[in-house]
Design a protein around this motif. Structure first.
Motif, PDB file in Angstrom:
ATOM      1  N   MET A 115       0.844  -1.198   0.000  1.00  0.00           N
ATOM      2  CA  MET A 115       0.000   0.000   0.000  1.00  0.00           C
ATOM      3  C   MET A 115       0.881   1.250   0.000  1.00  0.00           C
ATOM      4  SD  MET A 115      -2.952   1.214   2.717  1.00  0.00           S
ATOM      5  CE  MET A 115      -4.060  -0.105   2.286  1.00  0.00           C
ATOM      6  N   GLY A 116       0.588   2.183  -0.889  1.00  0.00           N
ATOM      7  CA  GLY A 116       1.370   3.402  -0.985  1.00  0.00           C
ATOM      8  C   GLY A 116       1.023   4.397   0.110  1.00  0.00           C
ATOM      9  N   LYS A 117       1.801   5.447   0.174  1.00  0.00           N
ATOM     10  CA  LYS A 117       1.647   6.467   1.205  1.00  0.00           C
ATOM     11  C   LYS A 117       0.280   7.156   1.127  1.00  0.00           C
ATOM     12  CE  LYS A 117       3.937  10.649   2.937  1.00  0.00           C
ATOM     13  NZ  LYS A 117       5.068  11.596   2.723  1.00  0.00           N
ATOM     14  N   TYR A 118      -0.205   7.351  -0.091  1.00  0.00           N
ATOM     15  CA  TYR A 118      -1.449   8.116  -0.262  1.00  0.00           C
ATOM     16  C   TYR A 118      -2.601   7.259  -0.782  1.00  0.00           C
ATOM     17  CZ  TYR A 118       1.911  11.950   0.018  1.00  0.00           C
ATOM     18  OH  TYR A 118       2.913  12.803   0.424  1.00  0.00           O
ATOM     19  N   THR A 119      -2.504   5.937  -0.622  1.00  0.00           N
ATOM     20  CA  THR A 119      -3.512   5.043  -1.187  1.00  0.00           C
ATOM     21  C   THR A 119      -4.913   5.344  -0.660  1.00  0.00           C
ATOM     22  OG1 THR A 119      -1.896   3.263  -1.479  1.00  0.00           O
ATOM     23  CG2 THR A 119      -4.226   2.632  -1.416  1.00  0.00           C
ATOM     24  N   ASN A 120      -5.058   5.482   0.640  1.00  0.00           N
ATOM     25  CA  ASN A 120      -6.387   5.726   1.218  1.00  0.00           C
ATOM     26  C   ASN A 120      -6.957   7.069   0.767  1.00  0.00           C
ATOM     27  OD1 ASN A 120      -6.360   3.278   2.591  1.00  0.00           O
ATOM     28  ND2 ASN A 120      -5.420   4.166   4.432  1.00  0.00           N
ATOM     29  N   SER A 121      -6.097   8.096   0.760  1.00  0.00           N
ATOM     30  CA  SER A 121      -6.556   9.421   0.326  1.00  0.00           C
ATOM     31  C   SER A 121      -6.952   9.406  -1.150  1.00  0.00           C
ATOM     32  CB  SER A 121      -5.457  10.462   0.548  1.00  0.00           C
ATOM     33  OG  SER A 121      -5.124  10.567   1.914  1.00  0.00           O
ATOM     34  N   ALA A 122      -6.179   8.666  -1.952  1.00  0.00           N
ATOM     35  CA  ALA A 122      -6.479   8.576  -3.383  1.00  0.00           C
ATOM     36  C   ALA A 122      -7.816   7.887  -3.621  1.00  0.00           C
ATOM     37  CB  ALA A 122      -5.364   7.835  -4.110  1.00  0.00           C
ATOM     38  N   LYS A 123      -8.068   6.794  -2.871  1.00  0.00           N
ATOM     39  CA  LYS A 123      -9.339   6.074  -3.007  1.00  0.00           C
ATOM     40  C   LYS A 123     -10.511   6.968  -2.616  1.00  0.00           C
ATOM     41  CE  LYS A 123      -7.643   1.340  -2.274  1.00  0.00           C
ATOM     42  NZ  LYS A 123      -7.639   0.182  -1.346  1.00  0.00           N
ATOM     43  N   GLU A 124     -10.302   7.737  -1.542  1.00  0.00           N
ATOM     44  CA  GLU A 124     -11.367   8.618  -1.068  1.00  0.00           C
ATOM     45  C   GLU A 124     -11.655   9.715  -2.091  1.00  0.00           C
ATOM     46  OE1 GLU A 124     -12.465  11.076   3.039  1.00  0.00           O
ATOM     47  OE2 GLU A 124     -10.566   9.993   2.860  1.00  0.00           O
ATOM     48  N   LEU A 125     -10.588  10.304  -2.662  1.00  0.00           N
ATOM     49  CA  LEU A 125     -10.779  11.367  -3.649  1.00  0.00           C
ATOM     50  C   LEU A 125     -11.453  10.815  -4.907  1.00  0.00           C
ATOM     51  CD1 LEU A 125     -10.375  14.286  -4.560  1.00  0.00           C
ATOM     52  CD2 LEU A 125      -8.089  13.641  -5.365  1.00  0.00           C
ATOM     53  N   LEU A 126     -11.062   9.601  -5.315  1.00  0.00           N
ATOM     54  CA  LEU A 126     -11.658   8.985  -6.493  1.00  0.00           C
ATOM     55  C   LEU A 126     -13.166   8.853  -6.329  1.00  0.00           C
ATOM     56  CD1 LEU A 126     -11.433   7.555  -9.220  1.00  0.00           C
ATOM     57  CD2 LEU A 126     -10.951   5.431  -7.973  1.00  0.00           C
ATOM     58  N   GLU A 127     -13.581   8.442  -5.162  1.00  0.00           N
ATOM     59  CA  GLU A 127     -15.014   8.297  -4.893  1.00  0.00           C
ATOM     60  C   GLU A 127     -15.724   9.644  -4.937  1.00  0.00           C
ATOM     61  OE1 GLU A 127     -17.965   6.800  -1.271  1.00  0.00           O
ATOM     62  OE2 GLU A 127     -15.824   6.291  -1.233  1.00  0.00           O
ATOM     63  N   LEU A 128     -15.056  10.674  -4.421  1.00  0.00           N
ATOM     64  CA  LEU A 128     -15.686  11.992  -4.309  1.00  0.00           C
ATOM     65  C   LEU A 128     -15.716  12.771  -5.622  1.00  0.00           C
ATOM     66  CD1 LEU A 128     -14.283  13.061  -0.823  1.00  0.00           C
ATOM     67  CD2 LEU A 128     -16.601  12.323  -1.382  1.00  0.00           C
ATOM     68  N   VAL A 129     -14.962  12.309  -6.627  1.00  0.00           N
ATOM     69  CA  VAL A 129     -15.072  12.949  -7.951  1.00  0.00           C
ATOM     70  C   VAL A 129     -16.012  12.163  -8.867  1.00  0.00           C
ATOM     71  CG1 VAL A 129     -12.801  14.031  -7.827  1.00  0.00           C
ATOM     72  CG2 VAL A 129     -13.034  11.769  -8.899  1.00  0.00           C
ATOM     73  N   GLY A 130     -16.630  11.132  -8.328  1.00  0.00           N
ATOM     74  CA  GLY A 130     -17.629  10.387  -9.096  1.00  0.00           C
ATOM     75  C   GLY A 130     -17.143   9.083  -9.681  1.00  0.00           C
ATOM     76  N   GLY A 131     -15.951   8.636  -9.235  1.00  0.00           N
ATOM     77  CA  GLY A 131     -15.432   7.364  -9.718  1.00  0.00           C
ATOM     78  C   GLY A 131     -14.712   7.473 -11.055  1.00  0.00           C
ATOM     79  N   GLU A 140      -0.083   7.646  -7.691  1.00  0.00           N
ATOM     80  CA  GLU A 140      -0.865   6.636  -6.969  1.00  0.00           C
ATOM     81  C   GLU A 140      -2.335   6.710  -7.375  1.00  0.00           C
ATOM     82  OE1 GLU A 140      -0.373   5.896  -2.863  1.00  0.00           O
ATOM     83  OE2 GLU A 140       1.723   6.542  -2.805  1.00  0.00           O
ATOM     84  N   PHE A 141      -2.827   7.936  -7.554  1.00  0.00           N
ATOM     85  CA  PHE A 141      -4.233   8.106  -7.906  1.00  0.00           C
ATOM     86  C   PHE A 141      -4.545   7.470  -9.255  1.00  0.00           C
ATOM     87  CE2 PHE A 141      -7.756  10.284  -9.920  1.00  0.00           C
ATOM     88  CZ  PHE A 141      -8.700  10.338  -8.918  1.00  0.00           C
ATOM     89  N   THR A 142      -3.693   7.717 -10.251  1.00  0.00           N
ATOM     90  CA  THR A 142      -3.961   7.180 -11.599  1.00  0.00           C
ATOM     91  C   THR A 142      -3.910   5.654 -11.628  1.00  0.00           C
ATOM     92  OG1 THR A 142      -1.618   7.564 -12.162  1.00  0.00           O
ATOM     93  CG2 THR A 142      -3.210   9.240 -12.855  1.00  0.00           C
ATOM     94  N   LYS A 143      -3.045   5.053 -10.795  1.00  0.00           N
ATOM     95  CA  LYS A 143      -2.990   3.593 -10.716  1.00  0.00           C
ATOM     96  C   LYS A 143      -4.280   3.042 -10.141  1.00  0.00           C
ATOM     97  CE  LYS A 143       2.045   3.149 -10.233  1.00  0.00           C
ATOM     98  NZ  LYS A 143       3.145   2.788  -9.315  1.00  0.00           N
ATOM     99  N   ILE A 144      -4.763   3.674  -9.080  1.00  0.00           N
ATOM    100  CA  ILE A 144      -5.982   3.204  -8.417  1.00  0.00           C
ATOM    101  C   ILE A 144      -7.202   3.447  -9.295  1.00  0.00           C
ATOM    102  CG2 ILE A 144      -7.529   3.655  -6.460  1.00  0.00           C
ATOM    103  CD1 ILE A 144      -4.961   4.270  -4.831  1.00  0.00           C
ATOM    104  N   ALA A 145      -7.222   4.616  -9.943  1.00  0.00           N
ATOM    105  CA  ALA A 145      -8.386   4.982 -10.761  1.00  0.00           C
ATOM    106  C   ALA A 145      -8.405   4.257 -12.094  1.00  0.00           C
ATOM    107  CB  ALA A 145      -8.397   6.489 -10.990  1.00  0.00           C
ATOM    108  N   GLY A 146      -7.233   3.778 -12.540  1.00  0.00           N
ATOM    109  CA  GLY A 146      -7.173   3.107 -13.827  1.00  0.00           C
ATOM    110  C   GLY A 146      -7.312   4.055 -14.997  1.00  0.00           C
ATOM    111  N   VAL A 147      -6.877   5.312 -14.786  1.00  0.00           N
ATOM    112  CA  VAL A 147      -6.917   6.295 -15.866  1.00  0.00           C
ATOM    113  C   VAL A 147      -5.495   6.553 -16.327  1.00  0.00           C
ATOM    114  CG1 VAL A 147      -9.063   7.388 -15.174  1.00  0.00           C
ATOM    115  CG2 VAL A 147      -6.923   8.171 -14.174  1.00  0.00           C
TER     116      VAL A 147
END
Length: 478
Positions: free
Chosen positions: A1-17, A76-83
């Motif tokens: 798990m990366g340093k910002y994994t949880n924050s990235a997941k939370e932000l992804l949800e809040l921008v609509g996935g 980290e965000f782009t990896k989690i979001a798959g964009v």
């Protein structure tokens, strides 16, 4: 798990996935989202994420202020979001789906002038330095002679620097037509060639038209065309640049690919140059003269103080809408007509005022460590000419410091215009901006700058104790 994994997941949800993200990129401190449905983004909850310093929407993009860690967070965000990764230019193109007609027009102006700003800033500093050594008496027995008059070295420096100043300002149409070709995705060298035909030494220099006894012409037998140059002219170059680009785009559609390399440039460039000199140049010259005359007359008239106060007060809100990009063209037109601009000093003062309001908020909230991570860098960048982090991250969030800065900016603008302050060119839009101010106006500008620093700070402290300030703190849960 990366340093910002949880924050990235939370932000992804809040921008609509992931399915709501059309494009995502980042700049020095911010994530920039182009969302398929902007209404799905929950800005309020996003700002509650630990790493998020603030959010705002501008130019069709939902922007999330992260700070210096943005590149790591973005990965980290782009990896989690798959964009996938994308460029800023691609992001801008995608963002246009969320823009209205006016916003698209302003976006076009921004895309044209933004690549030119580094050269214009350098040119302004050069003209300012030449003004100091060539126009201001500071040498000789009575301090009435200029450095150029008493020193061959400084005379040489003065002459040499004009080589650069002339290249930037007299040949500005070349930069504009290139920027338009670049922005439109057409052949950039054709844009450069078109620009050169507007400022060619074969033409009568624009600055010599008013005093010329006779204007040379091209004689085609059945008609003549005046050989007038458009040195430092903005509007003719913009009109000509777009005609060339749209001609090229149309020709690409109708000419077969097998012969397009020869015939597209030929049939795009020659008509564009002819139209530029026969129609667009004269029309653009009149429009440019009219715009610069109206602005300059408004600022130097009996009611100049009122125009200055309105502009100084309203400039920061113009930044929010993106309309402030229009001032670049007006500044450049003023420079070509009046050897300087009295509009740009007010812009620098407005930026300084916004930074001063943030400085006051730093002092008011000195115990809030999370906010200091946003406010301190925002204050510094604002005083160096980049206002968005300060305005969107702090001042607009509380509202009252934004108002305090607008009032301070208005007062400073009145002093600047009342004192006849002129800038040589667009410069660094903050505290270092004095380097672009004409030397003889430095004292008045420093007085105006002091007002732009002191008044917003005092007003921010005062408004923080009023109902407006108290309600702002309650609304933000502080």
């Amino acid at each position: 798990m990366g340093k910002y994994t949880n924050s990235a997941k939370e932000l992804l949800e809040l921008v609509g996935g992931s399915e709501n993200i059309s494009v995502v990129t980042h700049c020095a401190t911010r994530m920039r989202f182009v969302l398929n449905d902007p209404n799905k983004a929950d800005a309020k909850k996003a700002e509650e994420i630990d790493i998020v310093k603030g959010t705002f929407t501008n130019a069709g993009q939902f922007q999330v202020i992260i700070g210096n860690e943005v590149s790591t967070f973005y990965n980290e965000f782009t990896k989690i979001a798959g964009v996938g990764d994308t460029s800023k230019d691609e992001a801008k193109q995608a963002a246009k789906q969320n823009m209205n007609i006016v916003q698209r027009l302003i976006s076009h102006l921004a895309d044209i002038f933004t690549p030119l700003i580094p050269a214009l800033v350098v040119g302004g500093l050069i003209l300012g330095f030449r003004n100091v050594i060539g126009e201001i008496g500071m040498a000789g027995p009575d301090n009435e002679q200029t450095l150029v008059e008493v020193s061959q070295f400084w005379a040489g420096v003065h002459a040499f620097l004009w080589l650069i100043g002339e290249a930037i300002f007299h040949f500005l149409p070349v930069g504009i037509t290139w920027a338009i070709a670049r922005k439109m995705g057409t052949t950039q060298i054709l844009g450069i060639v078109l620009g050169i035909t507007l400022v060619s030494p074969q033409l009568l220099n624009a600055y010599g038209v008013a005093t010329a006894d006779e204007i040379p012409v091209w004689d085609f037998g059945f008609a003549t065309v005046e050989m007038i140059g458009y040195q430092a002219q903005v509007i003719p170059a913009i009109l000509a640049g777009f005609v060339l680009s749209y001609l090229e785009i149309w020709l690409r559609k109708v000419i077969p690919n097998v012969i397009s390399m020869i015939f597209v440039p030929f049939f795009a460039l020659i008509p564009a140059v002819l139209i530029a000199h026969v129609v667009l140049g004269p029309i653009g010259w009149v429009i440019g003269d009219w715009i610069s005359e109206v602005v300059y007359t408004s600022l130097t008239s009996t009611f100049g103080w009122l125009f200055a106060a309105i502009f100084g007060f309203a400039y920061a809100p113009l930044v929010i809408t993106g309309l402030h990009h229009m001032t670049n063209a007006i500044d450049l037109q003023l420079m070509s007509e009046f050897d300087g601009t009295n509009l740009w000093p007010m812009i620098a003062l407005s930026n300084i005022a916004q930074g001063s309001a943030v400085l006051a908020m730093i002092m008011l909230n000195k115990k809030d460590e999370k906010e200091k991570q946003v406010s301190v860098p925002a204050w510094i960048s604002c005083w160096l000419g980049v206002t968005e982090p300060a305005m969107f991250g702090i001042n607009l969030k509380y509202v009252f410091p934004f108002l305090a800065a607008m009032i301070g900016s208005a007062i400073a603008a009145v002093i600047s215009v009342g004192g006849g302050v002129m800038a040589n060119s667009i410069g660094v839009g903050g505290v270092p901006g004095f380097l672009s101010i004409q030397f003889q106006d430095w004292i008045i500008f420093f007085i105006a700058m002091a007002v732009a620093i002191v008044v917003p700070i005092l007003l921010t402290f005062a408004l923080a104790k009023t109902k407006m300030g108290v309600n702002a703190y309650k609304r933000l849960g502080k």
